[in-house]
Design an enzyme around this catalytic site. Structure first.
Site, PDB file in Angstrom:
ATOM      1  N   GLU A 170     -18.690  -4.743  24.042  1.00 52.11           N
ATOM      2  CA  GLU A 170     -17.774  -6.024  24.192  1.00 52.11           C
ATOM      3  C   GLU A 170     -16.566  -5.940  23.134  1.00 52.11           C
ATOM      4  OE1 GLU A 170     -21.067  -6.022  23.404  1.00 52.11           O
ATOM      5  OE2 GLU A 170     -21.844  -6.851  25.164  1.00 52.11           O
TER       6      GLU A 170
ATOM      7  N   HIS B 207       0.903  -1.018   0.023  1.00 55.58           N
ATOM      8  CA  HIS B 207      -0.135  -0.001   0.184  1.00 55.58           C
ATOM      9  C   HIS B 207       0.785   1.321  -0.175  1.00 55.58           C
ATOM     10  CE1 HIS B 207      -2.090  -3.224   1.631  1.00 55.58           C
ATOM     11  NE2 HIS B 207      -3.324  -2.715   1.209  1.00 55.58           N
TER      12      HIS B 207
ATOM     13  N   HIS C 272     -29.469 -16.610  24.089  1.00 53.75           N
ATOM     14  CA  HIS C 272     -28.574 -16.464  25.213  1.00 53.75           C
ATOM     15  C   HIS C 272     -27.934 -18.052  25.296  1.00 53.75           C
ATOM     16  CE1 HIS C 272     -30.190 -12.476  25.415  1.00 53.75           C
ATOM     17  NE2 HIS C 272     -29.585 -12.502  26.582  1.00 53.75           N
TER      18      HIS C 272
END
Ligand SMILES: Cc1ncc(C[n+]2csc(CCOP(=O)(O)OP(=O)(O)O)c2C)c(N)n1
Ligand SMILES: [Mg+2]
Length: 698
Positions: free
Chosen positions: A429, A29, A490
């Site tokens: 999270e 790059h 869950h």
């Protein structure tokens, strides 16, 4: 040459090294290094306190290249500053971290100039980047760590920790959710030691950002509570320096600098195009770009005279002086505060203080038992008192995860209380995973926590913990169908298998409270491996260790918990009948189920063994002899029991064995009903075991 000319020469050296390396590798790059060379030059040679002679000096400023694809910026700067290499034992090797030869061999096997910045592979790289957003999010953990270290160790006249964190990012980082989570947290915490510079070039791989990214980013960061600055010309070194000085003077909030740049700067045909992002310029265009910089067109990998000296006179001299002063300061500090100085030393080598495992609980046999999360909470509260730099928190589930540190003085980490040991990540999270990495990179011993189901939300950061070989800890509770009524959204199914698949990650699912203690004892001694715990929500019977084998077997990953009469129990029995005819293997909440089934099978005259297997990966690291003593190859009748995807268990049960596991997403109902529906009851285990035996004996 004037200083100004030397500045420009240094900038163009970074540019042309980057162009040449990408061209030679035929991949990479070039465009962003061409655009950001002045920025990286200014941060390093004018702003940062960093001594190239000692890249792990604890009070150095940190540099994070979050747009890791522009890695040639890092390889160029590490090379030109003469940054030294350090080995895994933290010894300075006295050799350059990145040589010109490495740069010539950019992206080739074993080169210290790989495709992306890699912590642990190249000294001077502060964190591995490449997955966009991850670097900036990790930098927030580094900033929290600095605040915490300053609060604990600084004393009047002894500013041992006052370093800053500089992170560079692009459009990709700004689009990724993890950066938003982390920026929100950093703003809340008022992390004034943190500066992100955003490369506002309006280009990503698919073209102009107007196709997907048109928000008002300045307003967004102001909304987060950051100080927002703008530098309209990425080539204006003095303006960049001024902005960095404003950052240094800002004392109440993090700084976001929007830097307007031109990707592929100087390339007449590729500047401001997506082509400049990820492909070599091509030989002709390389010449034209060099001509625009006033560079000799045919020179390759040229470092003109005066450039290395210019860095030595800038960052080199400044860093050496700062480090010397710091060493003197630490010396006199140690005279007055020997214990604190000792902590700083231990921490740097990832060692534990004496007595780190004193007072760990021993749980008495109890058929009703203790929840995994409950036992974990007790252990955490002891460890955090024994190990001053052990700290962490949950993504808003502290009361459920039982991760709250409750002892006197534990405190909550907040802007006005940076010595707190309870971190409140909020419901973020992914950022939590990255922040935990940033804390570990700063040599603290951190943990994060949430429900096991949401480990997916943190997984990219956990993967990087493993890649970076960081001793992070993730505490995941509600590890199976234990909160039955919450239902399939869950109930983790594939999570164990997916974490077990991450190389180097220690995955542990302890089967009772004493296994939880032993799991922590094992994990705390790791220096270069991350660990995750899968812990139960519901109470698990505490096994009677007078009757069954000790929980210390956790340190082998799997161990014989109970064996057939006369079976092999090291140091306990006569070993008259070494091999059982059937082996039950279980982890976590299914361990006591396996024991119940075992007792029934023994009554029925089946010579059964129970193997507790809290960790596949720890078991895999044991000797072949040990593994064969636990799971003898001659015993083909095997049943594994785990409330999770059966994926991968065939390696332990073999062709003739069976796995009692999950093939669906579960269901919403009270736990007892779910256990019955999905076959996690003793009668069912006994029946399956007898079927397996019968099919083998037939
Ligand atoms: C999480 C993630 N998704 C996708 C990619 C692949 N990728 C690498 S660079 C890039 C474009 C990045 O654009 P920007 O950050 O603006 O970088 P610039 O081209 O301006 O240097 C993409 C999509 C990645 N590295 N990480
Ligand atoms: Mg861009």
């Amino acid at each position: 040459m004037t200083d100004q000319e030397l500045d420009q020469l240094s900038v163009n050296t970074i540019r042309t090294l980057s162009i040449d390396a990408v061209q030679q590798a035929k991949s990479g790059h070039p465009g962003t290094p061409m655009a950001l060379a002045p920025l990286v030059y200014t941060i390093w040679n004018r702003a940062m306190q960093f001594d190239p002679e000692d890249p792990i000096w604890p009070n150095r400023d940190r540099f994070v290249l979050s747009n890791g694809h522009a890695s040639m910026l890092v390889w160029s700067i590490l090379h030109l500053t003469g940054t030294k290499a350090v080995n895994a034992d933290y010894e300075n090797l006295g050799q350059p971290s990145v040589t010109l030869e490495d740069i010539r061999r950019f992206r080739q096997l074993d080169s210290k100039a790989p495709g992306h910045p890699e912590y642990h592979w190249v000294s001077g790289v502060e964190t591995t980047t490449g997955p966009l957003g991850q670097g900036v999010a990790t930098s927030v953990g580094m900033a929290i760590a600095q605040k915490w270290l300053a609060a604990r160790y600084n004393r009047p006249g002894y500013n041992l920790f006052d370093y800053r964190i500089f992170a560079v990012c692009g459009d990709g980082c700004m689009m990724e959710g993890v950066a938003s989570e982390a920026a929100s947290l950093a703003g809340h915490l008022g992390l004034a030691n943190l500066c992100w510079v955003y490369d506002n070039n309006h280009i990503t791989i698919e073209g102009n950002t107007r196709i997907a990214f048109t928000e008002d980013i300045a307003a967004r960061f102001q909304g987060y509570g950051w100080s927002v600055l703008r530098v309209g010309d990425a080539n204006d070194i003095d303006r960049i320096e001024t902005a960095l000085q404003v950052f240094k003077r800002t004392s109440d909030r993090p700084t976001f600098i929007i830097l307007d740049s031109h990707i592929g700067y100087g390339s007449p045909h590729k500047q401001d195009t997506a082509e400049a992002h990820g492909e070599p310029l091509g030989e002709d265009e390389v010449r034209l770009a060099k001509r625009s910089y006033g560079w000799p067109e045919d020179a390759k990998f040229l470092v003109p005279d005066g450039v290395r000296e210019h860095f030595a006179a800038g960052i080199g001299a400044r860093g050496a002086k700062a480090r010397r002063q710091w060493a003197d300061l630490l010396g006199s500090y140690a005279g007055k505060n020997p214990e604190l100085a000792n902590e700083i030393n231990l921490m740097q080598r990832r060692e534990l203080p004496a007595g780190w495992d004193q007072n760990l609980p021993v749980f008495p046999a109890d058929p009703k038992g203790v929840a995994g999360r409950e036992a974990s909470g007790k252990v955490l509260n002891i460890l955090a008192q024994n190990i001053p730099w052990f700290l962490g928190g949950s993504a808003d589930l502290g009361p459920s995860n039982k991760t709250t540190l409750k002892f006197d003085g534990a405190g909550d980490f907040q802007a006005d209380n940076p010595s707190g040991k309870n971190l409140h990540f909020g419901i973020r999270e992914h950022a939590m995973g990255a922040v935990v990495n940033g804390l570990a990179l700063s040599k603290l011993r951190p943990f994060g926590a949430t429900f096991f189901i949401f480990s997916d939300y943190a997984r990219p950061a956990i993967r990087l913990s493993a890649l970076m070989e960081l001793p992070t800890i993730m505490i995941f509770t509600h590890d199976a169908m234990g909160d039955g009524e919450d239902g399939p959204t869950h109930q983790p199914i594939e999570h164990l298998a997916s974490l077990r698949a991450i190389p180097g990650l220690v995955t542990l699912r302890p089967g009772d409270a004493n296994e939880v203690v032993e799991a922590y004892r094992y994990v705390l001694q790791l220096r270069h491996q991350p660990a995750v715990f899968a812990l139960s929500r519901q109470p698990l019977p505490t096994l009677d260790r007078a009757k069954y084998e000790p929980a210390s077997g956790v340190a082998q990953g799997a161990y014989i918990l109970a064996d057939a009469p006369g079976g092999y129990l090291p140091g306990r029995t006569s070993n008259t009948n070494p091999n059982p005819e059937l082996i039950l293997i279980a982890s976590g909440s299914e361990l006591s189920l396996a024991v119940d089934a075992y007792e029934q099978l023994i009554k029925d005259g089946v010579r059964a063994r129970v193997v507790s297997m809290p960790s596949w990966d720890i078991f895999e690291r044991q000797s072949p002899e040990y593994r064969n003593s636990v799971l003898p190859s001659s015993v083909k009748a095997r049943v594994a029991i785990e409330q999770a995807s059966t994926f991968g268990w065939d390696r332990y049960v073999g062709e003739k064995g069976r796995v009692i596991g999950m093939h669906t997403f579960g269901a919403s109902a009270p736990l007892k009903e779910l256990q019955k529906k999905f076959g996690f009851v003793p009668d069912q285990v006994v029946a399956v075991a007898k079927e397996v035996l019968a099919s083998i004996n037939s």
